[in-house]
Enzyme design. Structure first.
Site, PDB file in Angstrom:
ATOM      1  N   HIS A  84      -0.559  60.263  26.395  1.00 24.02           N
ATOM      2  CA  HIS A  84      -1.134  60.241  24.992  1.00 24.02           C
ATOM      3  C   HIS A  84      -1.691  58.588  24.445  1.00 24.02           C
ATOM      4  O   HIS A  84      -2.368  58.675  23.440  1.00 24.02           O
ATOM      5  CB  HIS A  84       0.111  60.574  23.944  1.00 24.02           C
ATOM      6  CG  HIS A  84       1.107  59.568  23.875  1.00 24.02           C
ATOM      7  ND1 HIS A  84       2.273  59.699  24.043  1.00 24.02           N
ATOM      8  CD2 HIS A  84       1.137  58.508  22.679  1.00 24.02           C
ATOM      9  CE1 HIS A  84       3.080  58.565  23.737  1.00 24.02           C
ATOM     10  NE2 HIS A  84       2.416  58.049  22.927  1.00 24.02           N
ATOM     11  N   ASP A 221       4.239  62.494  30.951  1.00 20.76           N
ATOM     12  CA  ASP A 221       3.232  61.810  29.960  1.00 20.76           C
ATOM     13  C   ASP A 221       2.816  60.585  30.370  1.00 20.76           C
ATOM     14  O   ASP A 221       3.200  59.478  30.114  1.00 20.76           O
ATOM     15  CB  ASP A 221       4.022  61.352  28.577  1.00 20.76           C
ATOM     16  CG  ASP A 221       3.065  60.994  27.439  1.00 20.76           C
ATOM     17  OD1 ASP A 221       1.938  60.658  27.483  1.00 20.76           O
ATOM     18  OD2 ASP A 221       3.540  61.012  26.361  1.00 20.76           O
ATOM     19  N   SER A 607       5.104  52.746  23.516  1.00 17.30           N
ATOM     20  CA  SER A 607       4.534  54.033  24.602  1.00 17.30           C
ATOM     21  C   SER A 607       3.938  53.417  25.614  1.00 17.30           C
ATOM     22  O   SER A 607       3.141  52.441  25.637  1.00 17.30           O
ATOM     23  CB  SER A 607       3.546  54.937  23.723  1.00 17.30           C
ATOM     24  OG  SER A 607       4.338  55.791  22.865  1.00 17.30           O
TER      25      SER A 607
HETATM   26  N1  ARG Z   1       6.067  60.821  19.480  1.00 21.70           N
HETATM   27  C1  ARG Z   1       5.304  60.195  20.468  1.00 21.70           C
HETATM   28  C2  ARG Z   1       4.890  58.863  19.719  1.00 21.70           C
HETATM   29  O1  ARG Z   1       5.340  58.535  18.636  1.00 21.70           O
HETATM   30  C3  ARG Z   1       4.492  60.921  21.360  1.00 21.70           C
HETATM   31  C4  ARG Z   1       3.262  61.409  20.349  1.00 21.70           C
HETATM   32  C5  ARG Z   1       2.042  62.326  20.969  1.00 21.70           C
HETATM   33  N2  ARG Z   1       2.855  63.651  21.340  1.00 21.70           N
HETATM   34  C6  ARG Z   1       2.383  64.607  20.576  1.00 21.70           C
HETATM   35  N3  ARG Z   1       3.019  65.716  20.834  1.00 21.70           N
HETATM   36  N4  ARG Z   1       2.035  64.520  19.068  1.00 21.70           N
HETATM   37  O2  ARG Z   1       3.965  58.492  19.940  1.00 21.70           O
HETATM   38  N1  GLU Z   2       5.428  57.698  21.191  1.00 20.28           N
HETATM   39  C1  GLU Z   2       5.746  56.454  20.459  1.00 20.28           C
HETATM   40  C2  GLU Z   2       4.289  55.667  20.815  1.00 20.28           C
HETATM   41  O1  GLU Z   2       3.219  55.891  20.852  1.00 20.28           O
HETATM   42  C3  GLU Z   2       6.896  55.966  21.337  1.00 20.28           C
HETATM   43  C4  GLU Z   2       8.169  56.626  20.459  1.00 20.28           C
HETATM   44  C5  GLU Z   2       8.835  55.605  19.326  1.00 20.28           C
HETATM   45  O2  GLU Z   2       8.277  55.686  18.374  1.00 20.28           O
HETATM   46  O3  GLU Z   2       9.558  55.039  20.021  1.00 20.28           O
HETATM   47  O4  GLU Z   2       4.664  54.325  20.717  1.00 20.28           O
END
Ligand code: ARG
Ligand code: GLU
Length: 672
Positions: A84, A221, A607
């Protein structure tokens, strides 16, 4: 200077106690935690983590693009981060003929690696406490405005000196503890960064938004890049003559794996946390702001989802937009729930009462809590108006597109579906009209509503055969102007006063903690600077009678596999590899580990961060947090706060067995 000395003294107190795993620590001061880390299993020294004289683990960590972390995993500049995080680059190289998002991408030779204009990675050269220089000339009698002017001037001078005339250095001075401490950060920025590999989205985004922020998780990921440099190994603009960068340090990979209880450390660039909020602000977040923003996004998501379910073309157009609307939407829900469940507001109120009692006769702190109450209540309504400006009025696609000068027109129209936008306009503008007091609405909004008689009729005028761009631009211009002229200045000046109070409150909390022999430990809120978090692999109980174990596996992917559901439709090759148990050397107990959870304190920006074992070898790549623990930006609960990491062995398995890109594995150093 006396205040400042006190501040540092308070900070040093209580360093040798064994702590909960909460905290995001400064690498250059990690020696203060090293005893605790070693007691928890870490085998290396503080100097191994951060050193300015020798190469250290920090030299293998990079700030990737604007908001992610990445790490170097070979002597030839190979880099791993999240899928991502590389999504934009993978997408930009994709077309109908080469759909790398769907099919994945693997460079089989160096000359197939794809350049990414605009993408940079930054290596931290050094960080340094510059508080004294930043506050040089400061007198306590100064107003906040005067202080800001002085601090800005001093910071500019410090940055100028640190940068010298080296074009590829990035220097920044950042405030910690609300401006009680300042640090200088100097980075080397490499701008030739090429895409090397990415699994298909059905692996890299497996589970999509359904599984996002959740455990158990089965997302692969990750994506791979390579940093290129000029012949002298220094940063250089893209050129085909550039050569792979030779890093000062790269991570060895631990393929022996990890298990419950093992030490873990996350080294990366967490974006933003607010651990020292006063109760008013925590309450506003959990009970007002999050519920309103969630409700507004629910309206948009329901509309998008209904249209996306009807038509594949629409699903593709809105896939990425839907993911970004849903990401924060889901996080806010977990966060609000977590704050309420932890009684964070009540606990803060109790603390504030004790603090106020203690502060009697200490002029600096005496009226602090009361002043916070005054300021927060002065802006509470306006803060909601601000939330509605961005989450309702500006959230209509055509309004912000037209209002911001039709930037990115080609992509905008390619991914635009007017019925979704029209329905969103009706839903969002009605919500705004209902939930925001009349006195805060712009005269323009009220006139238009009166003119058309209803939001629905207004929508009919805005969206005819084609959306009316002129009208959309006018809506944007008028409503934002009203906000900017009438409310932004108040919000801005009150928020400055609030920051000033927090600066004092920070010192007060530390003094209080010391005076009462409290055990609270302090660490600076995340601010996109390099931090170390540490903890251990651990399961948790999300609710009564349920316990989650900490490691997921390929068998779990197969259990979720469903060709009928987009988010769970894995590549046939993965099914075949599983059926044939063709796991190569990566097999563990008859399966392949995919992801694991641990108690490291992380947030957005982490991330892609390296997750390291006790010896500093790479065991995983951080990519998310569990839903029940997302309140850790405001309050950390060791019972349920867990970060989610990709198990590096799943990445190795995918690279080796699925992609057949064994040459990449060969350039890594794998510890078995
Ligand atoms: N929750 C993770 C973050 O905050 C991954 C986000 C990307 N994935 C998704 N299915 N939207 O960035
Ligand atoms: N998916 C999050 C990011 O893109 C990390 C998840 C979190 O917030 O800990 O940084």
């Amino acid at each position: 200077m006396k205040r400042f000395a006190l501040f540092l003294l308070a900070l040093c107190a209580g360093v040798s106690v064994l702590r909960a795993d909460e905290g995001m620590w400064l690498p250059s001061e990690i020696y203060k935690n090293i005893q605790d880390m070693q007691a928890k299993g870490f085998k290396l020294t503080a100097e191994d983590i951060y050193s300015i004289n020798n190469s250290s683990l920090k030299d293998a960590v990079v700030h990737f693009g604007g908001g992610c972390t990445g790490e170097i995993i070979s002597s030839e500049g190979l880099l791993i981060t999240n899928h991502h995080c590389g999504y934009g680059q993978i997408q930009s190289h994709s077309s109908v003929e080469h759909d790398y998002l769907t099919d994945g991408f693997w460079a089989m030779t160096r000359d197939q690696e794809l350049p990414n204009p605009g993408l940079t990675v930054s290596f931290l050269e050094y960080m340094e406490d510059v508080t004294e220089q930043v506050l040089k000339g400061y007198k306590p009698t100064m107003t906040e405005e005067q202080r800001i002017a002085l601090v800005d001037k001093n910071i500019k001078a410090i940055e100028k000196k640190a940068k010298g005339d080296v074009p590829y250095l990035k220097v920044q001075v950042k405030a910690l503890y609300y401006g009680n401490v300042y640090y200088l950060y100097v980075f080397k920025v490499y701008s030739d960064v090429r895409l090397v590999g990415a699994p298909p989205s059905s692996i890299g985004k497996f589970g999509g938004d359904t599984d996002n922020w959740m455990w158990p998780r089965h997302t692969g990921d990750f994506s791979l890049f390579r940093v290129y440099a000029g012949k002298d190994n220094e940063p250089a603009e893209y050129s085909k003559d550039n050569v792979p960068y030779t890093p000062k340090r790269f991570f060895k990979i631990n393929a022996k794996g990890i298990g419950e209880g093992d030490f873990t450390m996350v080294y990366g660039f967490p974006g933003r946390t607010n651990e020292y909020l006063i109760s008013d602000a925590a309450r506003y977040t959990a009970q007002v702001s999050n519920p309103h923003k969630i409700a507004l996004r629910t309206l948009r998501l329901d509309i998008q989802n209904a249209e996306m379910a009807k038509d594949k073309a629409i699903r593709i157009k809105y896939a990425s937009k839907n993911a970004s609307v849903s990401n924060a939407w889901k996080k806010w829900q977990g966060e609000a729930k977590g704050i309420i469940k932890m009684r964070a507001v009540e606990n803060k109120e109790e603390f504030e009462a004790k603090f106020t009692e203690w502060s009697k006769g200490k002029p600096e702190y005496e009226r602090l809590v009361a002043k916070f109450h005054e300021l927060y209540s002065a802006i509470e309504e306006l803060s909601l108006v601000q939330d509605y400006q961005s989450e309702a009025l500006n959230a209509v696609e055509i309004v912000s597109f037209a209002g911001r000068g039709q930037r990115g027109a080609e992509k905008f129209w390619k991914d635009y579906h007017m019925p979704i936008d029209k329905a969103s306009f009706i839903a969002l503008y009605n919500a705004y009209n209902k939930n925001i007091a009349d006195k805060y609405k712009s005269p323009y909004f009220k006139e238009k509503l009166a003119e058309y008689g209803s939001i629905e009729k207004w929508a009919d005028a805005l969206f005819t055969e084609q959306p009316n761009l002129e009208m959309a631009a006018e809506i944007y211009k008028e409503t934002n102007k009203h906000f900017r002229e009438n409310y932004a200045p108040v919000l801005d000046s009150v928020n400055k006063e609030i920051t000033l109070l927090y600066r004092t409150y920070m010192r007060g909390m530390m003094e209080y903690n010391k005076a009462t022999r409290g055990t609270k430990v302090f660490y600076p809120d995340a601010n996109s600077t390099l931090r170390v978090a540490y903890g251990h692999v651990k399961g948790y109980s999300p609710s009564d009678a349920v316990y989650y174990t900490p490691v997921s596996s390929l068998d779990g992917i197969i259990q979720k596999d469903n060709p009928e559901i987009y988010d769970y439709n894995i590549p046939q090759k993965l099914r075949d590899l599983h059926a044939a148990k063709d796991y190569g050397q990566w097999e563990v107990n008859g399966s392949i580990p995919v992801a694991f959870i641990a108690t490291n304190h992380t947030t957005g920006g982490n991330s892609g961060s390296p997750v390291l074992d006790a010896e500093g070898n790479l065991i995983g790549v951080n990519f998310d947090r569990v839903w029940e623990g997302t309140m850790s930006d405001v309050v950390f609960d060791p019972e349920v706060c867990r970060n989610i990491s990709l198990d590096i062995r799943f990445a190795l398995f995918v690279i080796d067995r699925l992609a057949g890109a064994n040459h990449l594995i060969e350039e890594m150093e794998i510890v078995k």
